[in-house]
Motif scaffolding. Structure first.
Motif, PDB file in Angstrom:
ATOM      1  N   HIS A 118       0.842  -1.197  -0.121  1.00  0.00           N
ATOM      2  CA  HIS A 118       0.051  -0.007  -0.097  1.00  0.00           C
ATOM      3  C   HIS A 118       0.839   1.080   0.057  1.00  0.00           C
ATOM      4  O   HIS A 118       2.080   1.139   0.280  1.00  0.00           O
ATOM      5  CB  HIS A 118      -1.033   0.005   1.276  1.00  0.00           C
ATOM      6  CG  HIS A 118      -0.298  -0.256   2.587  1.00  0.00           C
ATOM      7  ND1 HIS A 118      -0.171  -1.477   3.243  1.00  0.00           N
ATOM      8  CD2 HIS A 118       0.334   0.733   3.417  1.00  0.00           C
ATOM      9  CE1 HIS A 118       0.486  -1.402   4.397  1.00  0.00           C
ATOM     10  NE2 HIS A 118       0.808  -0.026   4.358  1.00  0.00           N
ATOM     11  N   PHE A 119       0.105   2.310  -0.199  1.00  0.00           N
ATOM     12  CA  PHE A 119       0.948   3.707  -0.324  1.00  0.00           C
ATOM     13  C   PHE A 119      -0.099   4.648   0.173  1.00  0.00           C
ATOM     14  O   PHE A 119      -1.239   4.627  -0.065  1.00  0.00           O
ATOM     15  CB  PHE A 119       1.401   3.891  -1.726  1.00  0.00           C
ATOM     16  CG  PHE A 119       2.159   5.591  -1.896  1.00  0.00           C
ATOM     17  CD1 PHE A 119       3.636   5.099  -1.987  1.00  0.00           C
ATOM     18  CD2 PHE A 119       1.581   6.621  -1.759  1.00  0.00           C
ATOM     19  CE1 PHE A 119       4.330   6.458  -2.058  1.00  0.00           C
ATOM     20  CE2 PHE A 119       2.415   7.706  -1.776  1.00  0.00           C
ATOM     21  CZ  PHE A 119       3.793   7.605  -2.121  1.00  0.00           C
TER      22      PHE A 119
ATOM     23  N   LEU B 218       4.228  11.081   3.326  1.00  0.00           N
ATOM     24  CA  LEU B 218       4.108   9.685   2.459  1.00  0.00           C
ATOM     25  C   LEU B 218       4.641   8.455   3.218  1.00  0.00           C
ATOM     26  O   LEU B 218       5.504   8.460   3.738  1.00  0.00           O
ATOM     27  CB  LEU B 218       4.802   9.912   1.174  1.00  0.00           C
ATOM     28  CG  LEU B 218       4.385  11.164   0.420  1.00  0.00           C
ATOM     29  CD1 LEU B 218       5.243  11.215  -0.749  1.00  0.00           C
ATOM     30  CD2 LEU B 218       2.986  11.393   0.120  1.00  0.00           C
ATOM     31  N   LEU B 219       4.067   7.477   3.066  1.00  0.00           N
ATOM     32  CA  LEU B 219       4.497   5.994   3.437  1.00  0.00           C
ATOM     33  C   LEU B 219       4.408   5.278   2.231  1.00  0.00           C
ATOM     34  O   LEU B 219       3.287   4.775   1.919  1.00  0.00           O
ATOM     35  CB  LEU B 219       3.710   5.810   4.922  1.00  0.00           C
ATOM     36  CG  LEU B 219       4.124   4.330   5.531  1.00  0.00           C
ATOM     37  CD1 LEU B 219       5.401   4.424   5.973  1.00  0.00           C
ATOM     38  CD2 LEU B 219       3.160   3.989   6.234  1.00  0.00           C
ATOM     39  N   ASN B 220       5.606   4.421   1.834  1.00  0.00           N
ATOM     40  CA  ASN B 220       5.286   3.617   0.845  1.00  0.00           C
ATOM     41  C   ASN B 220       5.810   2.148   1.367  1.00  0.00           C
ATOM     42  O   ASN B 220       6.797   1.723   1.719  1.00  0.00           O
ATOM     43  CB  ASN B 220       6.597   4.126  -0.199  1.00  0.00           C
ATOM     44  CG  ASN B 220       6.804   3.005  -1.315  1.00  0.00           C
ATOM     45  OD1 ASN B 220       5.513   2.530  -1.818  1.00  0.00           O
ATOM     46  ND2 ASN B 220       7.689   2.946  -2.074  1.00  0.00           N
ATOM     47  N   ARG B 221       4.757   1.346   1.151  1.00  0.00           N
ATOM     48  CA  ARG B 221       4.946  -0.185   1.380  1.00  0.00           C
ATOM     49  C   ARG B 221       4.632  -1.089   0.392  1.00  0.00           C
ATOM     50  O   ARG B 221       4.214  -2.043   0.249  1.00  0.00           O
ATOM     51  CB  ARG B 221       3.885  -0.584   2.450  1.00  0.00           C
ATOM     52  CG  ARG B 221       4.100   0.219   3.978  1.00  0.00           C
ATOM     53  CD  ARG B 221       5.481  -0.034   4.224  1.00  0.00           C
ATOM     54  NE  ARG B 221       5.621   0.386   5.674  1.00  0.00           N
ATOM     55  CZ  ARG B 221       6.698   0.923   6.155  1.00  0.00           C
ATOM     56  NH1 ARG B 221       7.936   0.844   5.454  1.00  0.00           N
ATOM     57  NH2 ARG B 221       7.022   1.460   7.325  1.00  0.00           N
ATOM     58  N   GLY B 222       4.905  -0.331  -0.860  1.00  0.00           N
ATOM     59  CA  GLY B 222       4.605  -0.783  -2.196  1.00  0.00           C
ATOM     60  C   GLY B 222       5.918  -1.368  -2.752  1.00  0.00           C
ATOM     61  O   GLY B 222       7.057  -1.224  -1.918  1.00  0.00           O
ATOM     62  N   PRO B 223       6.016  -2.429  -4.084  1.00  0.00           N
ATOM     63  CA  PRO B 223       7.143  -3.260  -4.256  1.00  0.00           C
ATOM     64  C   PRO B 223       8.236  -2.119  -4.820  1.00  0.00           C
ATOM     65  O   PRO B 223       9.316  -2.757  -5.018  1.00  0.00           O
ATOM     66  CB  PRO B 223       6.442  -4.090  -5.361  1.00  0.00           C
ATOM     67  CG  PRO B 223       5.090  -3.228  -5.937  1.00  0.00           C
ATOM     68  CD  PRO B 223       4.670  -2.399  -4.715  1.00  0.00           C
ATOM     69  N   ASP B 224       7.728  -1.124  -5.221  1.00  0.00           N
ATOM     70  CA  ASP B 224       8.773  -0.105  -6.164  1.00  0.00           C
ATOM     71  C   ASP B 224       9.062   1.057  -5.450  1.00  0.00           C
ATOM     72  O   ASP B 224       8.192   1.601  -4.949  1.00  0.00           O
ATOM     73  CB  ASP B 224       8.151  -0.005  -7.606  1.00  0.00           C
ATOM     74  CG  ASP B 224       7.968  -1.297  -8.133  1.00  0.00           C
ATOM     75  OD1 ASP B 224       8.889  -1.908  -8.260  1.00  0.00           O
ATOM     76  OD2 ASP B 224       7.042  -1.530  -8.730  1.00  0.00           O
TER      77      ASP B 224
ATOM     78  N   GLY C 226      11.671   4.886  -1.491  1.00  0.00           N
ATOM     79  CA  GLY C 226      11.765   3.486  -1.272  1.00  0.00           C
ATOM     80  C   GLY C 226      11.079   2.800  -0.199  1.00  0.00           C
ATOM     81  O   GLY C 226       9.814   3.728   0.319  1.00  0.00           O
ATOM     82  N   PRO C 227      11.039   1.791   0.315  1.00  0.00           N
ATOM     83  CA  PRO C 227      10.231   1.373   1.497  1.00  0.00           C
ATOM     84  C   PRO C 227      10.445   1.971   2.675  1.00  0.00           C
ATOM     85  O   PRO C 227      11.522   2.238   3.141  1.00  0.00           O
ATOM     86  CB  PRO C 227      10.621  -0.278   1.621  1.00  0.00           C
ATOM     87  CG  PRO C 227      11.404  -0.630   0.465  1.00  0.00           C
ATOM     88  CD  PRO C 227      11.768   0.592  -0.283  1.00  0.00           C
ATOM     89  N   GLY C 228       9.307   2.854   3.022  1.00  0.00           N
ATOM     90  CA  GLY C 228       9.645   3.750   4.323  1.00  0.00           C
ATOM     91  C   GLY C 228       8.747   4.948   3.889  1.00  0.00           C
ATOM     92  O   GLY C 228       7.829   5.005   3.299  1.00  0.00           O
ATOM     93  N   ALA C 229       8.970   5.989   4.624  1.00  0.00           N
ATOM     94  CA  ALA C 229       8.352   7.247   4.955  1.00  0.00           C
ATOM     95  C   ALA C 229       9.074   8.440   4.573  1.00  0.00           C
ATOM     96  O   ALA C 229      10.278   8.507   4.919  1.00  0.00           O
ATOM     97  CB  ALA C 229       7.708   7.453   6.468  1.00  0.00           C
ATOM     98  N   LEU C 230       8.674   9.583   3.855  1.00  0.00           N
ATOM     99  CA  LEU C 230       8.955  10.630   3.538  1.00  0.00           C
ATOM    100  C   LEU C 230       7.965  11.552   4.251  1.00  0.00           C
ATOM    101  O   LEU C 230       6.752  11.926   3.699  1.00  0.00           O
ATOM    102  CB  LEU C 230       9.345  11.105   2.177  1.00  0.00           C
ATOM    103  CG  LEU C 230       9.524  12.423   1.587  1.00  0.00           C
ATOM    104  CD1 LEU C 230      10.948  12.737   2.060  1.00  0.00           C
ATOM    105  CD2 LEU C 230       9.514  12.569   0.065  1.00  0.00           C
ATOM    106  N   CYS C 231       8.294  12.770   5.064  1.00  0.00           N
ATOM    107  CA  CYS C 231       7.572  13.702   5.613  1.00  0.00           C
ATOM    108  C   CYS C 231       8.186  14.712   5.555  1.00  0.00           C
ATOM    109  O   CYS C 231       9.578  15.189   5.721  1.00  0.00           O
ATOM    110  CB  CYS C 231       7.049  13.461   7.127  1.00  0.00           C
ATOM    111  SG  CYS C 231       6.297  11.949   7.237  1.00  0.00           S
ATOM    112  N   ALA C 232       7.496  16.099   5.538  1.00  0.00           N
ATOM    113  CA  ALA C 232       7.906  17.537   5.231  1.00  0.00           C
ATOM    114  C   ALA C 232       7.508  18.340   6.289  1.00  0.00           C
ATOM    115  O   ALA C 232       6.231  18.158   6.761  1.00  0.00           O
ATOM    116  CB  ALA C 232       7.723  17.956   3.928  1.00  0.00           C
ATOM    117  N   SER C 233       8.180  19.377   6.674  1.00  0.00           N
ATOM    118  CA  SER C 233       7.529  20.423   7.304  1.00  0.00           C
ATOM    119  C   SER C 233       8.008  21.730   6.635  1.00  0.00           C
ATOM    120  O   SER C 233       9.109  22.229   6.263  1.00  0.00           O
ATOM    121  CB  SER C 233       8.205  20.320   8.836  1.00  0.00           C
ATOM    122  OG  SER C 233       7.629  21.375   9.532  1.00  0.00           O
TER     123      SER C 233
END
Length: 290
Positions: A164-165, A172-178, A200-207
């Protein structure tokens, strides 16, 4: 759509928009389970609801049992409170309200900046239990949206949707294959980008200081020791294994250099300063436009 052919479930929660993308359509039952997670989180942590748990804590000092996840949240905030010298604190809610970011969204300052109370004077947070010595407004907004994304991800895993994404209005949290290529928003122009990064697998957050802005020079990232908005940093991004950690560290970058935070956290980062220069970690594998 982060992955071609995936389908989206969109909704509003904790004051922001959400989009969950999965390879197949989520059933009505699973969607409701996800919404129940959001409702429960809001009922506990929202300082904009008079019936929330933190609203009760703000009215009546005492001992309170917090919901699941509070132990990790308290430990994270405790570490960042120490690393920032008290500038990043869960007790900043009263300071935000003082400047107009209050439960009524008045966006009108009630007076000069108000420093947050010192954690060690009024709050004891042990595991899932908090004890307060005075009325205090707890605000976990610097990490809460990320934690809720992690909780929704855990619920999706439990329901058999491990891929899932999650897009929580740009966190953002990416638990997808790519890996997914993400544009980094220009802090002075929402319609422009300053670069891209692969998530990639993991999260990207901004402030960013250009989000939740009101009044003359007022925004939501406050220094708890002064109660005033931070001026030296205008935007930051953090990539970590969980959204809660990435969300919190994106805010911490407004107070502490990323290299200092990397001594205690495994994450990649980018910070843009008000004078126009940027600093980033060697493992922030992106491209900044010239």
């Amino acid at each position: 759509m982060p992955h071609p052919g995936w389908v989206s479930f969109t909704f509003d929660g904790i004051g922001t928009g959400w989009e969950i993308s999965t390879p197949s359509t989520l059933s009505a039952d699973i969607r409701q389970r996800l919404l129940d997670v959001v409702t429960g989180y809001d009922a506990a942590w929202s300082r904009f609801r008079i019936d929330s748990l933190v609203a009760t804590i703000a009215r009546c000092p005492g001992r309170y049992e917090l919901p699941a996840g509070a132990t990790d949240l308290g430990r994270l905030y405790g570490t960042l409170y120490r690393l920032t010298g008290g500038a990043m604190t869960p007790l900043v809610g009263g300071s935000l309200a003082q400047l107009g970011y209050d439960a009524r969204y008045s966006l009108r300052a009630a007076g000069p900046p108000l420093p947050a109370p010192r954690w060690e004077d009024v709050l004891h947070w042990q595991g899932s239990v908090v004890t307060t010595a005075a009325p205090v407004t707890i605000d976990v907004g610097a990490a809460g949206k990320g934690q809720l994304a992690d909780l929704l991800s855990a619920e999706l895993n439990a329901c058999g949707h491990g891929e899932h994404f999650i897009d929580a209005s740009g966190d953002l949290l990416n638990r997808g294959p790519d890996p997914v290529r993400i544009a980094l928003e220009h802090p002075a122009d929402h319609g422009q980008g300053i670069g891209t990064v692969m998530l990639g697998p993991g999260a990207l957050c901004a402030s960013a200081a250009n989000r939740r802005v009101w009044g003359e020079g007022l925004h939501h990232v406050l220094d708890g020791t002064t109660g005033s908005p931070v001026r030296s940093v205008v935007a930051s991004w953090a990539m970590a294994g969980t959204a809660m950690v990435a969300d919190a560290l994106a805010t911490a970058l407004f107070f502490v250099e990323g290299a200092r935070l990397q001594r205690e956290f495994d994450f990649a980062w980018l910070t843009v300063y008000s004078d126009g220069h940027a600093e980033f970690s060697a493992d922030f594998e992106g491209t900044l436009f010239s």
